[in-house]
Design a protein around this motif. Structure first.
Motif, short mmCIF file in Angstrom:
data_model
loop_
_atom_site.label_atom_id
_atom_site.label_comp_id
_atom_site.label_asym_id
_atom_site.label_seq_id
_atom_site.Cartn_x
_atom_site.Cartn_y
_atom_site.Cartn_z
N VAL A 1 1.43 28.72 72.64
CA VAL A 1 0.16 27.59 72.29
C VAL A 1 1.27 26.84 71.53
N LEU A 2 0.41 25.74 70.55
CA LEU A 2 1.16 25.37 69.47
C LEU A 2 0.74 24.90 68.69
N ALA A 3 1.16 24.38 67.26
CA ALA A 3 0.71 24.69 66.41
C ALA A 3 1.74 23.50 65.04
N TYR A 4 0.42 22.07 65.69
CA TYR A 4 0.95 20.92 64.65
C TYR A 4 0.78 20.72 63.42
N LEU A 5 1.64 19.87 62.29
CA LEU A 5 1.37 19.63 61.34
C LEU A 5 1.36 17.82 60.76
N TYR A 6 0.19 17.12 60.83
CA TYR A 6 0.51 15.93 61.10
C TYR A 6 1.41 15.32 61.44
N HIS A 7 0.38 15.65 62.78
CA HIS A 7 0.63 15.54 64.36
C HIS A 7 2.15 15.63 64.82
N ARG A 8 2.68 16.60 64.30
CA ARG A 8 4.38 17.09 64.29
C ARG A 8 4.01 18.55 64.82
N PRO A 9 4.74 18.43 65.59
CA PRO A 9 4.57 20.33 66.02
C PRO A 9 5.42 20.93 65.36
N VAL A 10 5.16 22.14 64.96
CA VAL A 10 6.10 22.84 63.74
C VAL A 10 6.07 24.19 63.97
N GLY A 11 5.02 24.52 65.30
CA GLY A 11 5.16 26.43 65.43
C GLY A 11 4.80 26.36 66.81
#
Length: 135
Positions: A13-23
């Motif tokens: 799974v990927l986490a996004y913050l403001y449309h940017r992958p962060v995790g």
């Protein structure tokens, strides 16, 4: 790794913050990676146990709850796959050491339903989660 993901050999799974992958949190059947997870590849129900084997959070995104989102996303996905047991290994909170295996604390996983089942050595412990407890 990219090729293994395309072939469906690695899940995550990927986490996004403001449309940017962060995790990122990667997981796959236990025993798929040498040295990680249940070496006996024990079948649990129709699925063998799976292991959360890789966790990354962008340093700029730390302190924003990204690990919690990754854990919940991974558990949701694993439950939807019919997985009956999830393992992970963590470095204890008092040991400040970088590893590919989770540098998240055991207590963070425990807050989300994982139970510590074994101290592997002085710096590593094994935690297990049973998805039937979740959702």
């Amino acid at each position: 790794m990219r090729e293994r993901i395309r072939k469906g050999e690695v899940h995550g799974v990927l986490a996004y913050l403001y449309h940017r992958p962060v995790g990122w949190m990667g997981f796959e059947p236990s025993g798929s990676l040498p040295g990680f997870g249940s070496e006996d590849k024990q079948v649990v129900g129709e699925q063998r146990s799976w292991i959360i084997h890789c966790i990354y959070v962008d340093p700029e995104a730390r302190g924003k709850g990204i690990p919690k989102l990754l854990i919940h996303g991974a558990l949701f996905q694993l439950k939807s796959l019919g997985v009956r047991k999830v393992e992970t290994f963590t470095v204890p909170e008092d040991v400040k050491e970088e590893r590919c295996m989770s540098t998240l604390s055991s207590s963070l996983f425990e807050k989300h339903g994982f139970r510590k089942v074994e101290d592997i050595d002085q710096t590593t412990c094994k935690l297990v989660f049973w998805p039937d407890q979740f959702l």
